[in-house]
Design an enzyme around this catalytic site. Structure first.
Site, PDB file in Angstrom:
ATOM      1  CE1 TYR A 205      -1.317   7.295   9.793  1.00 30.81           C
ATOM      2  CE2 TYR A 205      -0.617   5.131   9.017  1.00 30.81           C
ATOM      3  CZ  TYR A 205      -0.548   6.520   8.951  1.00 30.81           C
ATOM      4  OH  TYR A 205       0.272   7.123   8.044  1.00 30.81           O
TER       5      TYR A 205
ATOM      6  N   PRO B 245       0.819  -1.217   0.000  1.00 32.77           N
ATOM      7  CG  PRO B 245      -0.114  -1.144   2.130  1.00 32.77           C
ATOM      8  CD  PRO B 245       0.562  -2.061   1.176  1.00 32.77           C
TER       9      PRO B 245
HETATM   10  C1  LIG Z   1       4.829   6.899  -0.762  1.00 33.24           C
HETATM   11  C2  LIG Z   1       4.509   5.845   0.255  1.00 33.24           C
HETATM   12  C3  LIG Z   1       3.214   5.767   0.778  1.00 33.24           C
HETATM   13  C4  LIG Z   1       2.893   4.775   1.709  1.00 33.24           C
HETATM   14  N1  LIG Z   1       1.595   4.649   2.122  1.00 33.24           N
HETATM   15  C5  LIG Z   1       1.228   3.588   2.884  1.00 33.24           C
HETATM   16  C6  LIG Z   1      -0.127   3.306   3.166  1.00 33.24           C
HETATM   17  O1  LIG Z   1      -1.024   3.984   2.708  1.00 33.24           O
HETATM   18  N2  LIG Z   1      -0.416   2.264   3.967  1.00 33.24           N
HETATM   19  C7  LIG Z   1       0.570   1.459   4.488  1.00 33.24           C
HETATM   20  O2  LIG Z   1       0.266   0.514   5.202  1.00 33.24           O
HETATM   21  N3  LIG Z   1       1.848   1.688   4.199  1.00 33.24           N
HETATM   22  C8  LIG Z   1       2.206   2.704   3.403  1.00 33.24           C
HETATM   23  N4  LIG Z   1       3.524   2.888   3.065  1.00 33.24           N
HETATM   24  C9  LIG Z   1       4.528   1.916   3.553  1.00 33.24           C
HETATM   25  C10 LIG Z   1       4.780   0.841   2.512  1.00 33.24           C
HETATM   26  O3  LIG Z   1       3.634   0.047   2.259  1.00 33.24           O
HETATM   27  C11 LIG Z   1       5.939  -0.076   2.925  1.00 33.24           C
HETATM   28  O4  LIG Z   1       5.584  -0.761   4.100  1.00 33.24           O
HETATM   29  C12 LIG Z   1       7.226   0.695   3.153  1.00 33.24           C
HETATM   30  O5  LIG Z   1       7.440   1.673   2.144  1.00 33.24           O
HETATM   31  C13 LIG Z   1       8.435  -0.248   3.164  1.00 33.24           C
HETATM   32  O6  LIG Z   1       8.536  -0.955   1.957  1.00 33.24           O
HETATM   33  P1  LIG Z   1       9.596  -0.577   0.796  1.00 33.24           P
HETATM   34  O7  LIG Z   1      10.951  -0.610   1.426  1.00 33.24           O
HETATM   35  O8  LIG Z   1       9.395  -1.654  -0.229  1.00 33.24           O
HETATM   36  O9  LIG Z   1       9.257   0.789   0.259  1.00 33.24           O
HETATM   37  C14 LIG Z   1       3.880   3.881   2.145  1.00 33.24           C
HETATM   38  C15 LIG Z   1       5.167   3.994   1.641  1.00 33.24           C
HETATM   39  C16 LIG Z   1       5.490   4.937   0.694  1.00 33.24           C
HETATM   40  C17 LIG Z   1       6.896   4.976   0.140  1.00 33.24           C
END
Ligand SMILES: Cc1cc2nc3c(=O)[nH]c(=O)nc-3n(C[C@H](O)[C@H](O)[C@H](O)COP(=O)(O)O)c2cc1C
Ligand SMILES: Cc1cc2nc3c(=O)[nH]c(=O)nc-3n(C[C@H](O)[C@H](O)[C@H](O)COP(=O)(O)OP(=O)(O)OC[C@H]3O[C@@H](n4cnc5c(N)ncnc54)[C@H](O)[C@@H]3O)c2cc1C
Length: 767
Positions: free
Chosen positions: A558, A400
């Site tokens: 949250y 997400p």
């Molecule tokens: C731009 C952005 C928006 C995010 N929005 C959400 C979200 O709406 N809900 C959520 O559970 N995590 C959100 N996250 C966290 C990501 O789902 C993920 O857990 C986190 O970025 C780590 O993964 P990665 O290293 O692959 O980016 C967001 C991350 C990014 C970069």
């Protein structure tokens, strides 16, 4: 320069010899409390990489070391009556006495003054320009100057004793035995003909149950010889001060104090399961020696040493810690079949990944892949996965990601293109961003929602596109921002309150997220009922919109997360206090949603497994939380971490949250999804095959490459990935180009592997 070295172990001796070899004018004295051939323990192990560093720095000692050691490249894992063998690992074993003898003779030959049976009392600083403190893990000198070095010592819970045996061992051997007292593991390796190190290890509980708390060496040997009779093959165990110990992880805030510097185990230790203590000690010696070259003053040398050496040491210590935790929690993996257990063991410290292992031992990887896929060899990421009635055609998930592009909660063309492109890109499952259950549940005015009838149609358009034009499934993440709500769009000031139009906030307790943020109202029972009803309404809308799966966002501080964490939940009613109470409201919401959501569709929960602070949730709490959700019918735990409080102290790194997913999956027996700095297909495959998760989510990598899964399929020559018909002309080219690039990369990696300096088997014959 006049250099005094306290301690004639590998660190002190190797530093002395390198310095003396570089300049005969230095006056170097080593003080060692023992006699020259007086040593505890048995053999030490080096890898090919380490040996090549020695060759570059002192050819003479390198030649003697390599002439003396036993070389082997196989690892055997004996587990539940089976032996799994993996080759290509490149180790050398050597008696510690032999190593010290070589270093002592080389020092003497170069003119280093060696004083044996000479114990220097801490603080009795010899008259020298540079004082090197290399007096081992229990360093009395470090403790004497603890105000300057600020050491922290973490004694690990497991018990271990270091012994020897004459049993021939054809490989580095890990033995696991489930005895009536509990699981014992052995790390055993032969370092000379007829000589092998056997380190016995168990949990404190097993050790006590075995009655070893009061046992002397003889009684310990009798117990272990009985338990490991089959493995010892009639040979006896040999002891040499083989007392039961707990491994101390030593870390120091500073390694330098005036003209003194800590070297080797005195400064830092790394668990024996990655065999790196002697390597680190000798590499410290090399690094300090290199810092001495070209620096004009002692303070400059030492500052340079600490600045250049710390990162590498901390990386090794981190790997060693991950490795030791694997052994501490081995019971967790006991349900695994031998091939997966061995794979999990080999990949435990993140240093060996799937592709890395394939270079070492392609047959083992083939065997593991075949087992995972149930017949065909296929990269684990492409194995289908089912949750209730939902069938995913691979294990890659678009995590997400908030887009901050919605108007009054309604997703628009941006969301259609963003989510549609990622579905077309091949991921098995695409998540929406956190979609809020009410206008005042939003994080920002740009967040998507599921609270107006118009939202159903807007989401339906996206869901229909995903279903009609891709093989992906789509999951709606539902959440309520709680005290982190009413803030600006991500790029206009993350977590900062709005300049105008703020709405009132609720949370578990009346604590603002940070000083500039609004203080929320602690939720009343009425608030709780109202918000639970909003979640149910959003669930009903999600059914109408056609979503395949739902996830409740209970992570990142949250609303629902604010109940789970003791840092944000200070309630005195039965919704606060111990974890069972903190779970109460999140479970009420979960139950209400589960009741409204169709039985054949899965419901997941995202949690922050840890808060990255000592008073916050720890992995044990995460296990309890996951267990509770499993009992309430949760299908998957999406394992994130942190973001509960701004003062968190996360430890970032590759796949840094995956150990939490591993713990939850294997302790609780629930499907998990790993996420967090997972960036390559190689990492995805490693996580899946090792049983650390069932699904792997990537967030940021999907922002730069919506076609991550299709591109990985091309790289692995995987035919099952579904390419959209209009993109088929690109598919054949991608298979050729990416397949070739992968082959070229493995050739480069093969060529870059350090040559094995002296491939001799433990028995002296060539392997
Ligand atoms: C731009 C952005 C928006 C995010 N929005 C959400 C979200 O709406 N809900 C959520 O559970 N995590 C959100 N996250 C966290 C990501 O789902 C993920 O857990 C986190 O970025 C780590 O993964 P990665 O290293 O692959 O980016 C967001 C991350 C990014 C970069
Ligand atoms: C069970 C176990 C297994 C291990 N297996 C491996 C392995 O397989 N491979 C590997 O690389 N490493 C292994 N190690 C780690 C290895 O033993 C150490 O990391 C390494 O020896 C550290 O070197 P050092 O020179 O810093 O300290 P040490 O080797 O501990 O040397 C310190 C020296 O200082 C002397 N000394 C102490 N105080 C004084 C004083 N006041 N005055 C004078 N002399 C003093 C001591 O007598 C000692 O000789 C293992 C360790 C353990 C506990």
């Amino acid at each position: 320069m006049h250099i005094a070295v306290i301690g004639g172990g590998p660190a002190g001796l190797y530093f002395a010899l390198l310095m003396q070899q570089s300049d005969a004018q230095h006056r170097i004295t080593v003080y060692e409390r023992n006699r020259p051939d007086d040593t505890f323990g048995f053999g030490v192990v080096f890898s090919d990489e380490t040996l090549n560093a020695y060759r570059q720095h002192d050819e003479a000692s390198f030649e003697q070391i390599t002439a003396a050691f036993a070389y082997w490249d196989a690892i055997e894992v004996r587990y539940r009556g089976e032996t799994v063998r993996s080759v290509g690992h490149g180790f050398a074993g050597l008696a510690r006495t032999v190593l010290l003898g070589i270093l002592q003779r080389r020092c003497a030959e170069l003119g280093v003054e060696l004083h044996f049976q000479s114990e220097l009392a801490p603080g009795a600083a010899p008259d020298a320009d540079l004082v090197v403190i290399a007096d081992g893990a229990n360093s009395a000198w470090r403790e004497h100057f603890r105000a300057a070095f600020a050491p922290r010592i973490d004694f690990r819970p497991n018990r271990f004793a270091w012994m020897g045996s004459t049993t021939p061992l054809p490989a580095f051997t890990f033995i696991f035995r489930d005895t009536p007292d509990g699981i014992w593991n052995v790390h055993a390796y032969q370092y000379a003909q007829g000589k092998a190190t056997w380190i016995f290890e168990s949990t404190d509980e097993t050790w006590r149950r075995a009655g070893l708390e009061q046992a002397d060496e003889q009684a310990s040997v009798a117990y272990l010889e009985r338990a490991f009779a089959d493995d010892l093959e009639g040979h006896r165990l040999v002891t040499n001060r083989s007392v039961w110990r707990q491994f101390p992880i030593v870390r120091c805030a500073r390694w330098v104090n005036g003209n003194m510097v800590l070297l080797g185990d005195a400064a830092h230790t790394a668990h024996f399961s990655i065999g790196s203590g002697t390597k680190l000690a000798m590499e410290d010696a090399i690094a300090l020696y290199r810092s001495c070259r070209g620096a004009s003053t002692v303070p400059e040398t030492l500052a340079r040493y600490e600045a250049t050496r710390r990162d590498e040491v901390e990386r090794t210590q981190h790997a060693a810690e991950t490795s030791l935790v694997w052994f501490e929690t081995v019971r967790r993996y006991w349900h695994m079949p031998p091939v997966q257990f061995a794979y999990s063991l080999l990949s435990r410290s993140k240093q060996i990944t799937h592709e890395n292992l394939r270079l070492r031992d392609p047959d083992f990887v083939d065997r593991a892949e075949r087992w995972f896929a149930g017949g065909n060899t296929a990269a684990p990421m492409f194995k289908p996965f089912c949750l209730r009635g939902l069938a995913l055609n691979n294990r890659v998930v678009v995590s997400p990601m908030a887009q901050y592009r919605a108007t009054d909660g309604a997703p628009d063309d941006w969301h259609l293109v963003h989510l549609g492109a990622r579905a077309v890109g091949g991921a098995g499952l695409v998540y929406t961003e956190m979609t809020c259950v009410a206008p005042d549940a939003r994080i920002t005015p740009g967040c998507t929602g599921m609270y107006r009838r118009a939202h159903v149609a807007a989401w339906r358009r996206i869901v229909d596109f995903v279903h009609a034009r891709s093989a992906a499934k789509i999951c709606l993440q539902l959440g309520h921002a709680g005290r982190k709500g009413s803030t600006r769009l991500g790029w206009e000031g993350m977590d900062q309150p709005l300049e105008a139009g703020n709405w009132p906030l609720v949370s578990a307790s009346a604590l603002a997220y940070q000083p500039g943020n609004q203080v929320p109202r602690a939720m009343t029972r009425r608030d709780m009922a109202r918000v639970a009803a909003q979640f149910v309404r959003a669930t009903e809308m999600a059914i109408d919109a056609g979503f395949d799966m739902l996830e409740l966002h209970m992570a990142h501080g949250y609303l629902l997360a604010s109940f789970l964490s003791p840092l944000t939940n200070r309630r005195r009613d039965n919704y606060g206090g111990p974890v069972e109470n903190r779970l109460r409201y999140p479970l009420e919401v979960f139950d209400a949603v589960r009741a409204a959501w169709p039985m054949d569709k899965p419901l997941a929960v995202r949690i922050s497994a840890v808060d990255w602070l000592p008073d916050g949730n720890q992995v044990e709490d995460a296990i309890a939380i996951a267990r509770a959700f499993r009992e309430h019918g949760c299908d998957l735990i999406d394992v994130s971490a942190g973001q509960t409080v701004p003062e968190q102290k996360p430890v970032y790194g590759r796949m840094f949250q995956t150990p939490f997913s591993d713990a939850i999956r294997n302790e609780v027996g629930i499907a998990t999804m790993a996420v967090g700095n997972i960036t390559s297909a190689d990492q995805v495959n490693t996580i899946l095959l090792a049983g650390r998760a069932d699904l792997v989510a990537l967030a940021r990598p999907h922002l730069s490459d919506p076609h991550f899964t299709l591109n990985s399929a091309a790289e692995y020559g995987e035919q099952s990935a579904e390419w959209p018909a209009p993109y088929l002309p690109g598919r054949d080219q991608a298979f050729t180009v990416r397949g070739r690039a992968r082959e070229e990369l493995s050739q480069l990696r093969r060529a870059a592997r350090p040559p094995s300096p002296n491939r001799r088997a433990p028995h002296g014959d060539d392997d």
